[in-house]
Design a protein around this motif. Structure first.
Motif, PDB file in Angstrom:
ATOM      1  N   ALA A  40       0.843  -1.207   0.000  1.00 61.83           N
ATOM      2  CA  ALA A  40       0.000   0.000   0.000  1.00 61.83           C
ATOM      3  C   ALA A  40       0.870   1.246   0.000  1.00 61.83           C
ATOM      4  CB  ALA A  40      -0.925   0.001   1.217  1.00 61.83           C
ATOM      5  N   GLY A  41       1.948   1.232   0.763  1.00 62.02           N
ATOM      6  CA  GLY A  41       2.870   2.365   0.795  1.00 62.02           C
ATOM      7  C   GLY A  41       3.512   2.611  -0.551  1.00 62.02           C
ATOM      8  N   ALA A  42       3.862   1.515  -1.265  1.00 62.38           N
ATOM      9  CA  ALA A  42       4.470   1.658  -2.595  1.00 62.38           C
ATOM     10  C   ALA A  42       3.500   2.316  -3.570  1.00 62.38           C
ATOM     11  CB  ALA A  42       4.893   0.288  -3.119  1.00 62.38           C
ATOM     12  N   ALA A  43       2.238   1.904  -3.539  1.00 64.24           N
ATOM     13  CA  ALA A  43       1.243   2.471  -4.451  1.00 64.24           C
ATOM     14  C   ALA A  43       0.963   3.934  -4.136  1.00 64.24           C
ATOM     15  CB  ALA A  43      -0.052   1.661  -4.363  1.00 64.24           C
ATOM     16  N   ILE A  44       0.838   4.252  -2.850  1.00 63.78           N
ATOM     17  CA  ILE A  44       0.566   5.640  -2.452  1.00 63.78           C
ATOM     18  C   ILE A  44       1.732   6.543  -2.845  1.00 63.78           C
ATOM     19  CG2 ILE A  44       0.250   7.166  -0.463  1.00 63.78           C
ATOM     20  CD1 ILE A  44      -1.285   4.809   0.865  1.00 63.78           C
ATOM     21  N   ALA A  45       2.961   6.065  -2.652  1.00 61.31           N
ATOM     22  CA  ALA A  45       4.140   6.843  -3.039  1.00 61.31           C
ATOM     23  C   ALA A  45       4.130   7.142  -4.533  1.00 61.31           C
ATOM     24  CB  ALA A  45       5.411   6.086  -2.659  1.00 61.31           C
ATOM     25  N   THR A  46       3.762   6.149  -5.335  1.00 59.54           N
ATOM     26  CA  THR A  46       3.692   6.345  -6.787  1.00 59.54           C
ATOM     27  C   THR A  46       2.615   7.365  -7.153  1.00 59.54           C
ATOM     28  OG1 THR A  46       4.470   4.090  -7.204  1.00 59.54           O
ATOM     29  CG2 THR A  46       3.305   5.203  -9.003  1.00 59.54           C
ATOM     30  N   ASP A  47       1.447   7.268  -6.520  1.00 61.21           N
ATOM     31  CA  ASP A  47       0.361   8.214  -6.800  1.00 61.21           C
ATOM     32  C   ASP A  47       0.775   9.651  -6.511  1.00 61.21           C
ATOM     33  OD1 ASP A  47      -1.320   6.196  -7.604  1.00 61.21           O
ATOM     34  OD2 ASP A  47      -2.381   6.044  -5.689  1.00 61.21           O
ATOM     35  N   ILE A  48       1.404   9.862  -5.366  1.00 62.27           N
ATOM     36  CA  ILE A  48       1.803  11.219  -4.977  1.00 62.27           C
ATOM     37  C   ILE A  48       2.855  11.771  -5.932  1.00 62.27           C
ATOM     38  CG2 ILE A  48       2.929  12.601  -3.184  1.00 62.27           C
ATOM     39  CD1 ILE A  48       1.613  10.730  -1.106  1.00 62.27           C
ATOM     40  N   SER A  49       3.820  10.952  -6.295  1.00 62.85           N
ATOM     41  CA  SER A  49       4.879  11.423  -7.201  1.00 62.85           C
ATOM     42  C   SER A  49       4.313  11.747  -8.581  1.00 62.85           C
ATOM     43  CB  SER A  49       5.995  10.373  -7.313  1.00 62.85           C
ATOM     44  OG  SER A  49       5.500   9.167  -7.854  1.00 62.85           O
ATOM     45  N   GLN A  50       3.339  10.949  -9.061  1.00 64.27           N
ATOM     46  CA  GLN A  50       2.721  11.237 -10.350  1.00 64.27           C
ATOM     47  C   GLN A  50       1.877  12.507 -10.297  1.00 64.27           C
ATOM     48  OE1 GLN A  50       0.701   7.536 -11.309  1.00 64.27           O
ATOM     49  NE2 GLN A  50       2.536   6.682 -12.246  1.00 64.27           N
ATOM     50  N   LEU A  51       1.225  12.731  -9.178  1.00 63.26           N
ATOM     51  CA  LEU A  51       0.465  13.972  -8.990  1.00 63.26           C
ATOM     52  C   LEU A  51       1.385  15.178  -9.111  1.00 63.26           C
ATOM     53  CD1 LEU A  51      -1.893  15.794  -8.037  1.00 63.26           C
ATOM     54  CD2 LEU A  51      -1.265  15.188  -5.679  1.00 63.26           C
ATOM     55  N   ILE A  52       2.530  15.123  -8.458  1.00 62.33           N
ATOM     56  CA  ILE A  52       3.461  16.253  -8.464  1.00 62.33           C
ATOM     57  C   ILE A  52       4.009  16.503  -9.869  1.00 62.33           C
ATOM     58  CG2 ILE A  52       5.723  17.024  -7.625  1.00 62.33           C
ATOM     59  CD1 ILE A  52       4.975  15.621  -4.955  1.00 62.33           C
ATOM     60  N   SER A  53       4.408  15.435 -10.582  1.00 63.87           N
ATOM     61  CA  SER A  53       4.954  15.636 -11.931  1.00 63.87           C
ATOM     62  C   SER A  53       3.884  16.192 -12.872  1.00 63.87           C
ATOM     63  CB  SER A  53       5.515  14.322 -12.486  1.00 63.87           C
ATOM     64  OG  SER A  53       4.502  13.332 -12.588  1.00 63.87           O
ATOM     65  N   GLY A  54       2.627  15.741 -12.720  1.00 62.35           N
ATOM     66  CA  GLY A  54       1.543  16.248 -13.552  1.00 62.35           C
ATOM     67  C   GLY A  54       1.267  17.721 -13.306  1.00 62.35           C
ATOM     68  N   VAL A  55       1.232  18.103 -12.035  1.00 64.31           N
ATOM     69  CA  VAL A  55       0.982  19.507 -11.684  1.00 64.31           C
ATOM     70  C   VAL A  55       2.099  20.400 -12.213  1.00 64.31           C
ATOM     71  CG1 VAL A  55       0.865  21.133  -9.757  1.00 64.31           C
ATOM     72  CG2 VAL A  55      -0.455  19.009  -9.673  1.00 64.31           C
ATOM     73  N   LEU A  56       3.351  19.977 -12.058  1.00 67.06           N
ATOM     74  CA  LEU A  56       4.480  20.773 -12.536  1.00 67.06           C
ATOM     75  C   LEU A  56       4.420  20.969 -14.054  1.00 67.06           C
ATOM     76  CD1 LEU A  56       7.403  19.280 -10.397  1.00 67.06           C
ATOM     77  CD2 LEU A  56       6.377  21.545 -10.170  1.00 67.06           C
ATOM     78  N   ALA A  57       4.085  19.894 -14.783  1.00 63.73           N
ATOM     79  CA  ALA A  57       4.020  19.991 -16.247  1.00 63.73           C
ATOM     80  C   ALA A  57       2.904  20.933 -16.691  1.00 63.73           C
ATOM     81  CB  ALA A  57       3.819  18.604 -16.851  1.00 63.73           C
ATOM     82  N   ILE A  58       1.745  20.830 -16.065  1.00 63.66           N
ATOM     83  CA  ILE A  58       0.619  21.699 -16.428  1.00 63.66           C
ATOM     84  C   ILE A  58       0.934  23.158 -16.100  1.00 63.66           C
ATOM     85  CG2 ILE A  58      -1.780  22.284 -15.913  1.00 63.66           C
ATOM     86  CD1 ILE A  58      -1.483  19.857 -17.688  1.00 63.66           C
ATOM     87  N   LEU A  59       1.540  23.408 -14.949  1.00 62.44           N
ATOM     88  CA  LEU A  59       1.905  24.779 -14.578  1.00 62.44           C
ATOM     89  C   LEU A  59       2.862  25.393 -15.592  1.00 62.44           C
ATOM     90  CD1 LEU A  59       2.318  24.526 -10.679  1.00 62.44           C
ATOM     91  CD2 LEU A  59       0.494  25.678 -11.963  1.00 62.44           C
ATOM     92  N   TYR A  60       3.808  24.576 -16.078  1.00 65.39           N
ATOM     93  CA  TYR A  60       4.739  25.095 -17.086  1.00 65.39           C
ATOM     94  C   TYR A  60       3.998  25.436 -18.377  1.00 65.39           C
ATOM     95  CZ  TYR A  60       8.528  25.471 -20.411  1.00 65.39           C
ATOM     96  OH  TYR A  60       9.382  25.919 -21.390  1.00 65.39           O
ATOM     97  N   LEU A  61       3.099  24.546 -18.804  1.00 66.24           N
ATOM     98  CA  LEU A  61       2.348  24.804 -20.034  1.00 66.24           C
ATOM     99  C   LEU A  61       1.490  26.063 -19.917  1.00 66.24           C
ATOM    100  CD1 LEU A  61       1.190  21.181 -20.985  1.00 66.24           C
ATOM    101  CD2 LEU A  61       2.875  22.592 -22.188  1.00 66.24           C
ATOM    102  N   ILE A  62       1.023  26.360 -18.727  1.00 68.23           N
ATOM    103  CA  ILE A  62       0.221  27.564 -18.512  1.00 68.23           C
ATOM    104  C   ILE A  62       1.088  28.819 -18.612  1.00 68.23           C
ATOM    105  CG2 ILE A  62      -1.084  28.854 -16.756  1.00 68.23           C
ATOM    106  CD1 ILE A  62      -2.160  26.136 -15.782  1.00 68.23           C
TER     107      ILE A  62
END
Length: 447
Positions: free
Chosen positions: A197-219
């Motif tokens: 469960a910890g491995a999956a949650i860690a992956t979810d959080i890291s993907q959230l951060i990379s997605g937010v950073l990419a969208i912010l740059y595109l904006i």
């Protein structure tokens, strides 16, 4: 606040080898970083939870790929369309393509989140997942798919950036995600003893951060592909174009992933140690496969821009440059993986049976990666012209239909797991021959 950038590069002028290489490097490093944080899950789980948990995480890869395959096709389609409009200097259609692509990503992400959480257990049961592994597999996958929308949005944003020649940004954001994921893996698995469960949650959080950073740059970026959240919507004509280009790739990915699920089911029949060993090696395998796909993506972008600009001779020269890079890389890394097979596999588990299964897989994979490099290099080149159906058909025949027939008809004749492992290089060789014949004889460069 807007960001001025000189990172965006069209590849319609200058040295072909230099452009493809320097565009590929950030893609390769980015994909290796993505593979690194996926691999970190397995290494940390294998060392701090156990072999059964390692089998659960490792064997989940084929099912994850199956369920997100269509969204990956959509991002490929969007990338091809954006690169062609950038090459043609059509700002209006670049804007329509970018905003439509992000709208598609959002809706697909929500569908995959719901579908993945609902279908995980039934599919795992159909895959003959052993009882001692099933509980951890269900937990890991349901939590993983709870955050898969962030993965889909990031991949679409990265496809837009790569289409503009700005692959360095993808690398930067994946680097951030990788560091965060490994830190969270250690914190949640080793520190808080949360297991898979910890491995999956860690992956979810890291993907959230990379997605937010990419969208912010595109904006914030000042460029033709700048994003405005208010403009994100489905433009009917652009949805049609993206689907026309991306649907064949999406179907291809889904069906190939389905065949890999069948192959994984065959591995599962040999027990938890075989699952763990094969799963561990497939994480190592990603460090070869992901760069192969990066060169293919670079070829798609290069061809898309030059095809859009009407520079056919540069397209033809780009084929040979891409193939040379693919072959050199795969031969080198295949040799290195074989040389250091024992210490690499022992990073995942100290269990001798797990290590032996992993080393056996290496024997059949490592010497033959160049076959896969040629196959995907040519497929990426053809795909850049917008003709995605012929590569789809060839990949479906070689990496799906052939594998299904092998599992059903030939595998029973072996009586050992080696019959599963040898399937991979044989299917790569078959696909390579078909792709060479199409590239040579097909009319893919004609409008």
């Amino acid at each position: 606040m807007s960001v001025k950038t000189n990172e965006n590069k069209l590849m319609t002028e200058g040295s072909i080898a230099r452009q493809i290489f320097f565009f590929s490097v950030p893609l390769i490093l980015g994909n290796l970083l993505q593979q690194l944080y996926n691999t970190a899950d397995s290494i940390i789980v294998g060392n701090y939870v156990g072999s059964n948990a390692l089998a659960a995480v490792g064997s989940s890869t084929s099912l994850i790929c199956l369920l997100i395959a269509f969204s990956q096709g959509a991002s490929v389609g969007a990338g091809v369309i954006v690169s062609q409009y950038l090459g043609a200097n059509n700002k209006k259609e670049v804007q329509n393509a970018v905003h439509t692509a992000l709208a598609i990503a959002f809706f697909l992400g929500l569908i995959l989140t719901a579908g993945g959480m609902l279908l995980t257990k039934p599919i795992l049961l159909q895959m003959h997942t052993p009882k001692e592994v099933l509980g951890d597999s269900v937990t890991y996958l349901r939590l993983y798919f709870g955050g898969v929308v962030f993965n889909v949005i990031y991949n679409m944003a990265a496809g837009i950036l790569n289409a503009a020649g700005n692959s360095k940004r993808s690398l930067l954001y994946l680097g951030c995600a990788s560091i965060i994921n490994i830190f969270l893996d250690l914190l949640l698995i080793r520190g808080f003893h949360m297991g898979v469960a910890g491995a999956a949650i860690a992956t979810d959080i890291s993907q959230l951060i990379s997605g937010v950073l990419a969208i912010l740059y595109l904006i914030r970026v000042q460029s033709d592909y700048q994003v405005s959240l208010k403009k994100i919507r489905l433009h009917k004509h652009m949805v049609k174009r993206i689907i026309q280009v991306g649907l064949p790739t999406g179907i291809q990915n889904m069906v190939i992933s389905f065949s890999n699920v069948l192959v994984q089911s065959s591995v599962n029949g040999y027990g938890a140690s075989a699952m763990a060993g094969f799963g561990a090696y497939m994480k190592i395998d990603g460090f070869n496969i992901m760069p192969v796909m990066s060169f293919s993506m670079a070829a798609t972008t290069f061809v898309g821009q030059n095809y859009g600009a009407g520079k056919i001779q540069r397209v033809k020269k780009g084929i040979w440059v891409t193939l040379a890079m693919e072959i050199l890389y795969t031969l080198t890394t295949g040799f290195l993986l074989m040389t250091f097979s024992d210490p690499l596999l022992k990073m995942f588990s100290s269990d001798p049976s797990v290590v032996n299964f992993g080393k056996l897989a290496m024997k059949y994979f490592c010497p033959f990666y160049f076959l896969l490099g040629i196959l995907h290099g040519l497929a990426g080149t053809v795909r850049g012209t917008g003709k995605t159906i012929p590569p789809m058909v060839i990949l479906l025949i070689s990496l799906c239909l052939f594998r299904i027939l092998w599992v059903q008809l030939i595998l029973p004749c072996f009586g050992s797991i080696e019959g599963v492992f040898i399937l991979y290089p044989v299917s790569w060789a078959f696909g390579m021959v078909l792709m060479i014949l199409y590239t040579w004889k097909g009319h893919w460069l004609k409008g």
